[in-house]
Design a protein around this motif. Structure first.
Motif, mmCIF file in Angstrom:
data_model
loop_
_atom_site.group_PDB
_atom_site.id
_atom_site.type_symbol
_atom_site.label_atom_id
_atom_site.label_comp_id
_atom_site.label_asym_id
_atom_site.label_seq_id
_atom_site.Cartn_x
_atom_site.Cartn_y
_atom_site.Cartn_z
ATOM 1 N N GLY A 24 0.827 -1.207 0.000
ATOM 2 C CA GLY A 24 0.000 0.000 0.000
ATOM 3 C C GLY A 24 0.858 1.254 0.000
ATOM 4 O O GLY A 24 0.556 2.235 -0.689
ATOM 5 N N MET A 25 1.956 1.228 0.763
ATOM 6 C CA MET A 25 2.863 2.375 0.796
ATOM 7 C C MET A 25 3.511 2.599 -0.572
ATOM 8 O O MET A 25 3.733 3.743 -0.985
ATOM 9 N N ALA A 26 3.795 1.516 -1.277
ATOM 10 C CA ALA A 26 4.347 1.649 -2.633
ATOM 11 C C ALA A 26 3.342 2.351 -3.542
ATOM 12 O O ALA A 26 3.715 3.221 -4.341
ATOM 13 N N THR A 27 2.089 2.009 -3.412
ATOM 14 C CA THR A 27 1.052 2.654 -4.222
ATOM 15 C C THR A 27 0.923 4.129 -3.854
ATOM 16 O O THR A 27 0.820 4.990 -4.736
ATOM 17 N N VAL A 28 0.957 4.433 -2.557
ATOM 18 C CA VAL A 28 0.909 5.830 -2.124
ATOM 19 C C VAL A 28 2.121 6.590 -2.677
ATOM 20 O O VAL A 28 1.985 7.714 -3.176
ATOM 21 N N ALA A 29 3.300 5.981 -2.601
ATOM 22 C CA ALA A 29 4.508 6.627 -3.124
ATOM 23 C C ALA A 29 4.366 6.931 -4.614
ATOM 24 O O ALA A 29 4.766 8.008 -5.082
ATOM 25 N N GLU A 30 3.786 6.010 -5.366
ATOM 26 C CA GLU A 30 3.577 6.251 -6.804
ATOM 27 C C GLU A 30 2.588 7.384 -7.040
ATOM 28 O O GLU A 30 2.783 8.209 -7.933
ATOM 29 N N PHE A 31 1.515 7.431 -6.252
ATOM 30 C CA PHE A 31 0.563 8.540 -6.382
ATOM 31 C C PHE A 31 1.259 9.879 -6.121
ATOM 32 O O PHE A 31 1.101 10.828 -6.876
ATOM 33 N N LEU A 41 8.699 14.528 -5.288
ATOM 34 C CA LEU A 41 9.639 13.403 -5.333
ATOM 35 C C LEU A 41 10.307 13.180 -3.978
ATOM 36 O O LEU A 41 10.575 12.034 -3.599
ATOM 37 N N VAL A 42 10.553 14.241 -3.241
ATOM 38 C CA VAL A 42 11.120 14.107 -1.902
ATOM 39 C C VAL A 42 10.133 13.361 -1.004
ATOM 40 O O VAL A 42 10.513 12.442 -0.265
ATOM 41 N N ALA A 46 10.477 9.494 0.655
ATOM 42 C CA ALA A 46 10.324 9.233 2.094
ATOM 43 C C ALA A 46 9.267 8.159 2.351
ATOM 44 O O ALA A 46 9.457 7.274 3.205
ATOM 45 N N ILE A 47 8.178 8.188 1.622
ATOM 46 C CA ILE A 47 7.121 7.182 1.770
ATOM 47 C C ILE A 47 7.646 5.806 1.368
ATOM 48 O O ILE A 47 7.432 4.810 2.066
ATOM 49 N N ALA A 48 8.348 5.753 0.239
ATOM 50 C CA ALA A 48 8.904 4.477 -0.230
ATOM 51 C C ALA A 48 9.926 3.931 0.771
ATOM 52 O O ALA A 48 9.967 2.722 1.029
ATOM 53 N N GLN A 49 10.729 4.801 1.354
ATOM 54 C CA GLN A 49 11.708 4.369 2.360
ATOM 55 C C GLN A 49 11.007 3.731 3.560
ATOM 56 O O GLN A 49 11.448 2.698 4.063
ATOM 57 N N LYS A 50 9.926 4.348 4.033
ATOM 58 C CA LYS A 50 9.174 3.794 5.176
ATOM 59 C C LYS A 50 8.619 2.410 4.837
ATOM 60 O O LYS A 50 8.698 1.492 5.636
ATOM 61 N N ILE A 59 6.859 -8.322 -0.869
ATOM 62 C CA ILE A 59 6.696 -7.794 -2.230
ATOM 63 C C ILE A 59 6.597 -6.271 -2.183
ATOM 64 O O ILE A 59 7.236 -5.565 -2.967
ATOM 65 N N GLY A 60 5.817 -5.756 -1.247
ATOM 66 C CA GLY A 60 5.675 -4.311 -1.116
ATOM 67 C C GLY A 60 6.985 -3.642 -0.740
ATOM 68 O O GLY A 60 7.312 -2.564 -1.246
ATOM 69 N N GLY A 61 7.741 -4.270 0.170
ATOM 70 C CA GLY A 61 9.033 -3.717 0.570
ATOM 71 C C GLY A 61 9.990 -3.648 -0.603
ATOM 72 O O GLY A 61 10.722 -2.663 -0.769
ATOM 73 N N LYS A 62 9.986 -4.693 -1.417
ATOM 74 C CA LYS A 62 10.857 -4.702 -2.600
ATOM 75 C C LYS A 62 10.401 -3.678 -3.637
ATOM 76 O O LYS A 62 11.226 -3.031 -4.290
ATOM 77 N N ARG A 63 9.109 -3.515 -3.767
ATOM 78 C CA ARG A 63 8.591 -2.512 -4.701
ATOM 79 C C ARG A 63 8.942 -1.099 -4.207
ATOM 80 O O ARG A 63 9.335 -0.243 -4.993
ATOM 81 N N CYS A 64 8.817 -0.875 -2.898
ATOM 82 C CA CYS A 64 9.206 0.421 -2.319
ATOM 83 C C CYS A 64 10.694 0.690 -2.549
ATOM 84 O O CYS A 64 11.087 1.817 -2.864
ATOM 85 N N HIS A 65 11.506 -0.352 -2.389
ATOM 86 C CA HIS A 65 12.950 -0.212 -2.627
ATOM 87 C C HIS A 65 13.204 0.218 -4.075
ATOM 88 O O HIS A 65 14.013 1.121 -4.335
ATOM 89 N N HIS A 66 12.516 -0.412 -4.998
ATOM 90 C CA HIS A 66 12.665 -0.065 -6.422
ATOM 91 C C HIS A 66 12.237 1.385 -6.680
ATOM 92 O O HIS A 66 12.917 2.116 -7.417
#
Length: 186
Positions: A24-31, A41-42, A46-50, A59-66
């Motif tokens: 979900g955080m990955a999706t928020v980061a993309e939005f 972008l900043v 930060a959202i993706a890092q969290k 899967i979400g953690g890896k997507r956030c990392h990407h």
């Protein structure tokens, strides 16, 4: 989109301890990444890092990392006039997440190149440019220091081509001083 993001953030607040929270955080980061604004972008980083730190192997953690890596990845492109006075700053550099760029100018016998060419494109292709780097001495080598891009956005700078003699040149740019192919684009 903004309402979808707000609804998703509200739903995620209720399930923060679950591994799929990172997705979900990955999706928020993309939005947030796609929003307009000086700091989008900043904030997305930060959202993706969290999301990545909470559940790095999910899967979400890896997507956030990407997502975080793609936001901080260095990139550049260059533009130049096909014909210009070499005393002008007419080499444009569009860059992000880089602090220095390197350049070399190689003399180019355009008449000979056109006479030997087997197609109608008068400029040298990538393999020809790589041969210039390996097999010829540059007429000029220089670098420019770039303004730091703390917002992760693309910025623009200009440079002169410091050659002494008029003529045709192939200008090669590189993100590293060795002009190597490893982790680099020329």
């Amino acid at each position: 989109r903004l309402q979808l993001r707000k609804d998703l953030e509200a739903a995620l607040a209720k399930v923060k301890g679950k591994p799929w929270w990172s997705l979900g955080m990955a999706t928020v980061a993309e939005f947030v990444r796609q929003e307009k604004g000086a700091d989008n972008l900043v904030r997305a980083y930060a959202i993706a890092q969290k999301g990545q730190q909470a559940f790095p192997e999910s899967i979400g953690g890896k997507r956030c990392h990407h997502i975080a890596r793609s936001i901080t990845a260095p990139s550049y492109s260059t533009e130049a006039m096909g014909s210009d006075n070499h005393k002008r700053s007419s080499l444009a550099i569009n860059y992000r997440n880089l602090e220095r760029m390197y350049f070399r100018a190689y003399p180019f016998d355009i008449k000979s190149y056109i006479e030997k060419s087997d197609d109608y494109y008068i400029f040298p292709n990538q393999s020809r440019v790589e041969r210039f780097v390996r097999g010829n001495k540059a007429a000029a080598s220089w670098h420019i220091d770039l303004e730091k891009t703390v917002d992760y956005k693309t910025h623009r700078a200009f440079s002169q081509v410091p050659v002494e003699k008029d003529g045709f040149y192939v200008v090669v740019s590189s993100a590293n001083s060795e002009f190597s192919r490893d982790n680099n684009v020329m």
